[in-house]
Design an enzyme around this catalytic site. Structure first.
Site, short mmCIF file in Angstrom:
data_model
loop_
_atom_site.label_atom_id
_atom_site.label_comp_id
_atom_site.label_asym_id
_atom_site.label_seq_id
_atom_site.Cartn_x
_atom_site.Cartn_y
_atom_site.Cartn_z
N ASN A 164 0.82 -1.22 0.00
CA ASN A 164 0.00 0.00 0.00
C ASN A 164 0.86 1.27 0.00
O ASN A 164 0.31 2.37 0.03
CB ASN A 164 -0.93 0.02 1.20
CG ASN A 164 -2.09 -0.95 1.06
OD1 ASN A 164 -2.44 -1.35 -0.06
ND2 ASN A 164 -2.68 -1.34 2.16
N HIS A 168 -15.38 -0.37 5.00
CA HIS A 168 -14.29 -0.98 5.75
C HIS A 168 -14.74 -1.36 7.15
O HIS A 168 -15.68 -0.78 7.71
CB HIS A 168 -13.12 0.01 5.82
CG HIS A 168 -11.86 -0.55 6.39
ND1 HIS A 168 -11.52 -0.41 7.72
CD2 HIS A 168 -10.88 -1.28 5.81
CE1 HIS A 168 -10.37 -1.01 7.93
NE2 HIS A 168 -9.95 -1.55 6.79
N GLU A 173 -16.96 4.77 0.86
CA GLU A 173 -15.57 4.95 0.45
C GLU A 173 -15.54 5.41 -1.01
O GLU A 173 -16.46 5.11 -1.77
CB GLU A 173 -14.79 3.63 0.57
CG GLU A 173 -14.82 3.01 1.94
CD GLU A 173 -14.14 1.64 1.97
OE1 GLU A 173 -13.28 1.39 1.10
OE2 GLU A 173 -14.46 0.83 2.85
N SER A 224 -10.87 -0.90 -1.41
CA SER A 224 -9.54 -1.49 -1.32
C SER A 224 -9.43 -2.86 -1.96
O SER A 224 -8.34 -3.26 -2.40
CB SER A 224 -9.12 -1.60 0.16
OG SER A 224 -10.00 -2.47 0.85
N ASP A 245 -14.70 8.07 3.10
CA ASP A 245 -13.39 7.47 3.35
C ASP A 245 -12.56 7.55 2.06
O ASP A 245 -12.89 6.91 1.07
CB ASP A 245 -13.58 6.02 3.79
CG ASP A 245 -12.27 5.32 4.12
OD1 ASP A 245 -11.33 5.40 3.31
OD2 ASP A 245 -12.19 4.67 5.18
N HIS A 289 -7.70 5.08 0.30
CA HIS A 289 -6.94 4.56 -0.83
C HIS A 289 -6.88 5.55 -1.99
O HIS A 289 -6.41 5.18 -3.08
CB HIS A 289 -7.55 3.23 -1.30
CG HIS A 289 -7.36 2.12 -0.31
ND1 HIS A 289 -6.23 1.32 -0.28
CD2 HIS A 289 -8.15 1.70 0.71
CE1 HIS A 289 -6.34 0.44 0.70
NE2 HIS A 289 -7.50 0.65 1.32
N LYS A 343 -0.52 5.10 3.56
CA LYS A 343 -0.49 4.47 2.24
C LYS A 343 0.30 5.35 1.28
O LYS A 343 1.52 5.29 1.26
CB LYS A 343 -1.92 4.17 1.79
CG LYS A 343 -2.57 3.09 2.67
CD LYS A 343 -3.95 2.73 2.28
CE LYS A 343 -4.45 1.52 3.04
NZ LYS A 343 -4.45 1.66 4.50
#
Length: 556
Positions: free
Chosen positions: A182, A270, A313, A317, A342, A345, A376
């Site tokens: 990541n 998540h 999100e 992910s 979120d 990523h 990340k």
């Protein structure tokens, strides 16, 4: 009686045994001068109306007493109960045996010695009805072994200056290339970031020294929070020790602060968001992943003036999906809700300054609360939430996950600030362009070889397997035969039946590395999972070869 409660014998026995089997202890009474005396008194209390034969059945009198006091009883019982044990030598004293150490002084004369009975003084069986915690944990671990979801961590030492090269130390040292990190842009080893971390350690040490409230708040904390807020176009930001903690603590706290709050949560969210919502004990509604129409249906069922929060999100992910951000935020505002987005990523990866999908899609103003990570693309550790200053201050003041934990250390803060400066610069934009080119080249190379690539618009490339054993076998083959580290993803990270391999190329993976990996993966699938290969991809490979990495960089 009171004497029993302080008896050197009984005080060493489990209370449950004494309560459940008191009569089993009476066989020791004749050896104890104190208890024997109490039993004798109790039994002689009603002898006036008893027959002569009944008198003969009374227990024998206790052993002869001495004027001296037993060194154990004298410290534990009343003076009237102090007695002589009547046993010799001192090593046979039952009080000494119960205490675990021999008597050096005995209150008896050798002439009064009596043999010590051979039977044990205390039952040797383990106390009944005790819960076996270890057995329960072992049974749960065996369940995971049986369904192939038990995890064994690999020992991987990355080589900073040679990223993405690394050393694997499971069963011996092996040189490998990492394909699942990541650390998307390799910022963890960027020279500017390294120097900032080293200088912070020299100037301030490596620890923060406390919570933000007690000696753990510095100008570096507040400077990084201000920079993160500016990055996302928000009034304020708040740092946490991880984005898991940021999500869990913020959502839980809002659920406690806002009476009647209803959470509308994306089904693909998540675990940190799920846990924060669940523990808040607020009403929750789960809508299908990225399904705007279903979210609208659920919002229509709620009173317009009721408090509501929609959590989702941007970049998922495991699937690599990117949410319809503009539609979700607009719909949330239309129904009077707060959006909680979120961007873990996505931060550092998308947008002109790398602020995420929100910046790329021009939606920052419509995103009420944004959570992100320093762990990340920024290449460090920690998490944060950005949004309205009043809301952020309320979280700061009430979130136990923020209040009662040691703050991020100065090395992390300095490294994150240095990384953020690079990502917002021209160099950061160039890194993102090279990264997107590498992602496109790898995706097309895998597709052209018939590999089961799950379609996704983001930088994450998942390969569907659907069986934890096959996924792990391919991962092991790639590691030990090819020196390529690709982690198998299984339950509970993904649902059972959705097991996969997850690839995350970086700007530092070269074109020869990418082509070699695609060939190696195709060989591994042909050997271990041939049923997963796609014939349409194999047919298109000869007709239309993928462009080179240089062509993709130029196009980007």
């Amino acid at each position: 009686p009171a004497a029993m409660l302080s008896c050197p014998f009984l005080s060493h026995l489990p209370s449950g045994l004494i309560q459940s089997r008191p009569w089993s202890l009476l066989r020791f009474a004749q050896r104890c001068p104190v208890i024997g005396k109490h039993i004798q008194r109790a039994m002689t209390a009603g002898v006036e109306e008893s027959t002569q034969s009944q008198r003969h059945q009374q227990p024998p009198p206790p052993p002869p007493m001495s004027e001296k006091k037993c060194p154990f009883l004298s410290g534990r019982l009343a003076a009237s109960d102090a007695a002589v044990c009547g046993l010799s030598p001192p090593s046979e004293c039952p009080y000494s045996r119960m205490a675990g150490r021999p008597l050096t002084v005995c209150c008896m004369d050798e002439q009064q010695a009596a043999p010590m009975p051979a039977e044990p003084l205390v039952p040797q069986a383990e106390p009944p009805n005790l819960y076996n915690y270890k057995a329960r944990c072992e049974a749960q671990l065996q369940r995971k072994r049986d369904d192939h979801s038990y995890r064994v961590f690999r020992k991987v030492n990355r080589r900073g200056p040679s990223f993405p090269l690394a050393e694997e130390h499971t069963g011996g040292r092996k040189d490998i290339t990492v394909w699942c990190s990541n650390d998307y842009l390799g910022m963890s080893w960027h020279p500017v970031v390294q120097e900032a971390v080293i200088e912070a350690a020299r100037q301030h040490g490596v620890g923060s020294g406390g919570t933000r409230n007690i000696s753990g708040n510095t100008i570096h904390h507040e400077a990084l929070e201000a920079e993160l807020a500016d990055w996302h176009g928000k009034e304020a930001a708040l740092l946490f020790t991880s984005c898991y903690v940021a999500n869990e603590a913020t959502l839980y706290t809002l659920g406690q602060l806002v009476p009647g709050l209803v959470f509308l949560s994306d089904a693909g969210n998540h675990a940190s968001m799920i846990h924060g919502i669940r523990t808040s004990n607020c009403r929750k509604i789960i809508f299908p992943h990225n399904n705007v129409a279903r979210l609208r249906q659920e919002l229509l069922k709620l009173p317009l003036d009721s408090p509501k929060l929609v959590a989702f999100e941007t970049v998922h992910s495991m699937t690599g999906d990117i949410s319809p951000l503009a539609e979700l935020c607009s719909l949330t505002r239309q129904f009077g809700g707060l959006s909680y987005v979120d961007e873990v990523h996505a931060v550092g990866m998308y947008g002109a300054a790398g602020a995420g999908v929100g910046e790329r899609d021009g939606c920052l103003a419509g995103m009420d609360l944004i959570s992100g990570t320093l762990g990340k693309a920024i290449g460090n550790i920690g998490g944060y939430v950005a949004g309205d200053a009043t809301v952020i201050d309320a979280v700061r003041s009430y979130a136990s996950g923020f209040i009662f934990t040691t703050s991020l250390p100065p090395t992390v803060l300095a490294g994150a600030r240095a990384s953020l400066a690079v990502l917002r610069s021209v160099e950061g934009a160039e890194l993102r362009q090279r990264h997107q080119a590498a992602v496109q080249l790898l995706r097309e190379a895998l597709l052209s070889r018939g590999l089961p690539v799950i379609p996704a618009p983001s930088h994450i490339i998942p390969l569907h397997v659907g069986d934890p054993r096959v996924a792990q076998a391919i991962s092991e083959h790639m590691m030990h035969r090819c020196g390529a580290y690709i982690q198998a993803i299984n339950y509970p990270t993904v649902a059972r039946g959705d097991e996969r391999l997850r690839l995350a190329p970086t700007p530092h993976h070269t074109e020869p590395m990418i082509v070699r990996l695609a060939d190696q993966l195709a060989d591994a699938f042909r050997l271990i999972g041939p049923h997963l290969l796609r014939s349409d991809g194999l047919e298109s490979a000869a007709a239309d070869p993928p462009p080179s990495l240089q062509q993709l960089v130029v196009a980007a």
